[in-house]
Design an enzyme around this catalytic site. Structure first.
Site, PDB file in Angstrom:
ATOM      1  N   LYS A 250       0.925  -1.114   0.363  1.00 22.23           N
ATOM      2  CA  LYS A 250      -0.030  -0.220   0.424  1.00 22.23           C
ATOM      3  C   LYS A 250       0.629   1.225  -0.084  1.00 22.23           C
ATOM      4  O   LYS A 250       1.109   2.010  -0.735  1.00 22.23           O
ATOM      5  CB  LYS A 250      -0.763  -0.054   1.335  1.00 22.23           C
ATOM      6  CG  LYS A 250      -1.809   0.848   1.542  1.00 22.23           C
ATOM      7  CD  LYS A 250      -2.916   0.570   2.827  1.00 22.23           C
ATOM      8  CE  LYS A 250      -2.717   1.342   4.215  1.00 22.23           C
ATOM      9  NZ  LYS A 250      -2.538   2.423   4.136  1.00 22.23           N
TER      10      LYS A 250
ATOM     11  N   ARG B 235      -9.072  12.631  11.880  1.00 21.92           N
ATOM     12  CA  ARG B 235      -6.909  12.802  12.338  1.00 21.92           C
ATOM     13  C   ARG B 235      -6.860  13.270  12.680  1.00 21.92           C
ATOM     14  O   ARG B 235      -6.957  14.456  11.654  1.00 21.92           O
ATOM     15  CB  ARG B 235      -6.707  11.599  11.428  1.00 21.92           C
ATOM     16  CG  ARG B 235      -7.419  10.002  11.464  1.00 21.92           C
ATOM     17  CD  ARG B 235      -7.477   9.256  10.118  1.00 21.92           C
ATOM     18  NE  ARG B 235      -5.666   8.694  10.508  1.00 21.92           N
ATOM     19  CZ  ARG B 235      -5.131   7.787   9.826  1.00 21.92           C
ATOM     20  NH1 ARG B 235      -5.654   7.493   8.565  1.00 21.92           N
ATOM     21  NH2 ARG B 235      -4.144   7.705  10.484  1.00 21.92           N
TER      22      ARG B 235
ATOM     23  N   SER C 134       7.655   9.615  11.550  1.00 21.86           N
ATOM     24  CA  SER C 134       5.866   9.676  10.461  1.00 21.86           C
ATOM     25  C   SER C 134       6.832   9.898   8.975  1.00 21.86           C
ATOM     26  O   SER C 134       6.711  10.935   8.645  1.00 21.86           O
ATOM     27  CB  SER C 134       4.754  10.810  10.644  1.00 21.86           C
ATOM     28  OG  SER C 134       4.097  10.706   9.429  1.00 21.86           O
TER      29      SER C 134
ATOM     30  N   GLN D 171       4.791   9.294   6.508  1.00 17.83           N
ATOM     31  CA  GLN D 171       3.752  10.691   5.646  1.00 17.83           C
ATOM     32  C   GLN D 171       4.025  11.710   5.489  1.00 17.83           C
ATOM     33  O   GLN D 171       3.995  12.297   4.522  1.00 17.83           O
ATOM     34  CB  GLN D 171       2.254   9.999   6.604  1.00 17.83           C
ATOM     35  CG  GLN D 171       1.520   8.679   5.964  1.00 17.83           C
ATOM     36  CD  GLN D 171       0.064   8.358   6.627  1.00 17.83           C
ATOM     37  OE1 GLN D 171      -0.557   9.355   7.564  1.00 17.83           O
ATOM     38  NE2 GLN D 171      -0.020   7.676   6.718  1.00 17.83           N
TER      39      GLN D 171
ATOM     40  N   ASP E  92       1.960  -0.526  11.809  1.00 24.91           N
ATOM     41  CA  ASP E  92       0.487  -0.553  11.159  1.00 24.91           C
ATOM     42  C   ASP E  92       0.635  -2.672  11.580  1.00 24.91           C
ATOM     43  O   ASP E  92      -0.257  -3.398  11.603  1.00 24.91           O
ATOM     44  CB  ASP E  92       1.019  -0.622   9.378  1.00 24.91           C
ATOM     45  CG  ASP E  92       0.701   0.666   8.882  1.00 24.91           C
ATOM     46  OD1 ASP E  92       0.047   1.339   9.876  1.00 24.91           O
ATOM     47  OD2 ASP E  92       1.049   1.050   8.417  1.00 24.91           O
TER      48      ASP E  92
ATOM     49  N   LYS F  85      -4.298   6.314  14.725  1.00 29.24           N
ATOM     50  CA  LYS F  85      -4.807   5.312  13.751  1.00 29.24           C
ATOM     51  C   LYS F  85      -6.339   5.395  13.130  1.00 29.24           C
ATOM     52  O   LYS F  85      -6.492   6.399  13.667  1.00 29.24           O
ATOM     53  CB  LYS F  85      -3.847   4.193  13.288  1.00 29.24           C
ATOM     54  CG  LYS F  85      -2.705   4.611  13.547  1.00 29.24           C
ATOM     55  CD  LYS F  85      -2.197   4.995  12.286  1.00 29.24           C
ATOM     56  CE  LYS F  85      -0.263   5.266  12.571  1.00 29.24           C
ATOM     57  NZ  LYS F  85       1.119   5.942  11.878  1.00 29.24           N
TER      58      LYS F  85
ATOM     59  N   ARG G 151      -7.505  -2.612   9.930  1.00 28.56           N
ATOM     60  CA  ARG G 151      -5.641  -3.087  10.482  1.00 28.56           C
ATOM     61  C   ARG G 151      -6.713  -4.383  11.784  1.00 28.56           C
ATOM     62  O   ARG G 151      -6.377  -5.216  12.231  1.00 28.56           O
ATOM     63  CB  ARG G 151      -4.734  -3.033  11.157  1.00 28.56           C
ATOM     64  CG  ARG G 151      -4.007  -2.685   9.824  1.00 28.56           C
ATOM     65  CD  ARG G 151      -2.773  -2.286   9.561  1.00 28.56           C
ATOM     66  NE  ARG G 151      -2.297  -1.628   8.520  1.00 28.56           N
ATOM     67  CZ  ARG G 151      -2.197  -1.666   7.426  1.00 28.56           C
ATOM     68  NH1 ARG G 151      -2.315  -2.769   6.876  1.00 28.56           N
ATOM     69  NH2 ARG G 151      -2.009  -0.884   6.630  1.00 28.56           N
TER      70      ARG G 151
HETATM   71  C1  S3P Z   1       2.524   5.343   6.199  1.00 26.74           C
HETATM   72  C2  S3P Z   1       3.181   5.284   6.871  1.00 26.74           C
HETATM   73  C3  S3P Z   1       2.635   5.102   9.164  1.00 26.74           C
HETATM   74  C4  S3P Z   1       2.230   4.381   8.464  1.00 26.74           C
HETATM   75  C5  S3P Z   1       0.630   4.380   8.080  1.00 26.74           C
HETATM   76  C6  S3P Z   1       0.983   4.497   6.156  1.00 26.74           C
HETATM   77  C7  S3P Z   1       3.070   5.836   4.825  1.00 26.74           C
HETATM   78  O1  S3P Z   1       2.229   6.638   9.161  1.00 26.74           O
HETATM   79  O2  S3P Z   1       0.908   4.035   9.490  1.00 26.74           O
HETATM   80  O3  S3P Z   1      -0.125   3.083   7.396  1.00 26.74           O
HETATM   81  O4  S3P Z   1       2.917   4.943   3.412  1.00 26.74           O
HETATM   82  O5  S3P Z   1       4.218   6.977   4.394  1.00 26.74           O
HETATM   83  P1  S3P Z   1       2.712   7.404   9.643  1.00 26.74           P
HETATM   84  O6  S3P Z   1       3.691   8.156   8.625  1.00 26.74           O
HETATM   85  O7  S3P Z   1       1.310   8.753  10.595  1.00 26.74           O
HETATM   86  O8  S3P Z   1       3.334   6.673  10.747  1.00 26.74           O
END
Ligand code: S3P
Length: 434
Positions: free
Chosen positions: A15, A124, A169, A171, A318, A345, A393
């Protein structure tokens, strides 16, 4: 007790890498061919917001409805500034990755846009998105409680940034990197605790260690040449199948072509340290990402898991719900600290796991950054209603426990598994020895 045997070749493609391949394709100059793109709902959200923002998808060749993957996605773009003002708010559905990472790109575009999501995503935290983008010069508005809708008034004049991530993070790291690609000058992102590194790997960014921190260097306005991406199977999805094999005595499952990037596969090390019958075979590297096959053979069970190292937690963020449910069912015990991020989350995953384990008769106590499972006080006699909290999840973690042990579980909103693993039940049913 049930037994599961066989070869898994149809795990959903990763993903995280799928999101990034699509976003990087939209930022590149030329035609980006992505082989093996995830068919999960979250990744569909990324493709749909890209289309709504004017990006051309030349091809989306699917395996059929509810498919685990789209065989090929082909994106055509003219580079960093190829986006068009969307005519309506961009709907990210349940996908935090879509909302956060695309914000970094929109902040650099010379127009206004708005990102919205489903009821879970609208709760969130998004201040972590707005803070760095405001420092770079974008005008970003959030709700009074720091959540979406995110209204972005972008600018082509973004300033480079030196940004130390306040929470680990990937993201946030990625959205800062995507914004910084558009800035005039070099940016630096500092990670006191490392997170998954797909963005750096896929963009070929320079990284180095300094005083125990990880530095990522992002050149501004360099232009990205389109290149093909191949997406390996999702290790976070593999974790559910691994847990199934470990919980159901006598099982033997081989899972093929799984992404084994060390920032994603640490759950396997934890399980190996706990004595799990797992081995890795056929390890190789494709497109900078390591992948291989995971063989799970249930022999001696596992030791109870105790997880508290902040770096390890960032690498298994995750997988924690599944590891907790696995440890609780296999040993009656589990302990977690330093994991407050889990409360942010798709659901509050500390509360969600604890509430459901309590319904199943486990003795659990939660605290702000974790929880402890101290044993099973009673085994419920009838069917137990498990609340998925609309979180894929959570739904899958408990579904695995039910499938492996035969416990009668009635899981609410079970269709939510499609967010990341559309063929979850089909796969488990195919592995069951009858
Ligand atoms: C992800 C980063 C994680 C993870 C999410 C996917 C990503 O989140 O929990 O399912 O693809 O960068 P965070 O960046 O908020 O930790």
């Amino acid at each position: 007790m049930r037994v599961f045997k066989g070869e898994v070749t149809a795990l959903p493609p990763d993903k995280s890498i799928s999101h990034r391949a699509a976003l990087i394709g939209a930022l590149s100059e030329g035609i980006t061919e992505i082989t093996n793109f995830s068919g999960g709902f979250d990744n569909q959200s990324t493709l749909s917001v890209l289309k709504d923002a004017g990006i051309t998808l030349l091809q989306e060749e699917s395996d059929g409805t509810n498919s685990r993957r789209i065989r090929k996605v082909v994106i055509e773009s003219r580079g960093l500034w190829s986006f068009q003002p969307p005519s309506a708010p961009l709907m990210c559905n349940n996908s935090g990755s879509t909302m956060r990472m695309f914000s970094g790109i929109l902040a650099a575009q010379p127009f206004s846009s708005e990102l919205i999501g489903d009821s879970s995503l609208m709760k969130r935290p998004m201040k972590r998105v707005a803070d760095p983008l405001r420092q770079m010069g974008a005008n970003v508005e959030l709700s009074a409680s720091g959540t979406a809708p995110i209204r972005i008034h972008g600018t082509q004049e973004l300033k480079p940034i030196e940004y130390r991530l306040p929470v680990p993070s990937a993201q946030v790291k990625s959205l800062v990197a995507f914004a910084a690609l558009h800035a005039e000058g070099e940016s630096r992102i500092i990670e006191p605790v490392r997170s998954r590194d797909h963005t750096e790997v896929m963009l070929g960014l320079e990284t180095f260690e300094q005083d125990g921190e990880r530095i990522i260097v992002v050149p501004g306005r360099k232009g990205i040449a389109a290149k093909p991406f191949y997406i390996p199977a999702d290790p976070s999805a593999a974790c559910f199948i691994v847990a199934l094999g470990l919980l159901a005595r006598g099982s033997e499952i081989i899972i093929r072509d799984v992404c084994l990037n060390p920032t994603r596969a640490a759950f396997l090390d934890i399980l190996l340290d706990a004595g799990a019958g797992i081995s890795i075979e056929n390890q190789r590297v494709i497109g900078g990402e390591s992948l291989g096959d995971i063989l799970v053979r249930n022999s001696a069970g596992i030791e109870p898991l105790l997880i508290s190292d902040p770096q390890l937690i960032a690498f298994i963020i995750d997988e924690i719900p599944m590891l907790a449910v696995l440890s609780a069912f296999a040993t009656g015990q589990f302990e977690l600290h330093n994991a407050a991020e889990l409360r942010t989350k798709e659901s509050d995953r500390i509360d969600a796991v604890v509430v459901n384990l309590q319904r199943l008769g486990f003795d659990c106590v939660q605290y702000p950054d974790g929880f402890i499972v101290k044993g099973r006080i009673m085994t419920p006699s009838g069917a137990v209603v498990i609340d998925s909290f609309d979180d894929h999840r959570i739904a899958m973690s408990f579904a695995i426990a039910g499938k492996a042990t035969g416990a009668a579980l009635d899981i609410t909103d079970i269709h939510v598994v499609g967010v990341s693993f559309p063929n979850f039940f089909e796969m488990i049913d195919g592995l069951e020895v009858r």
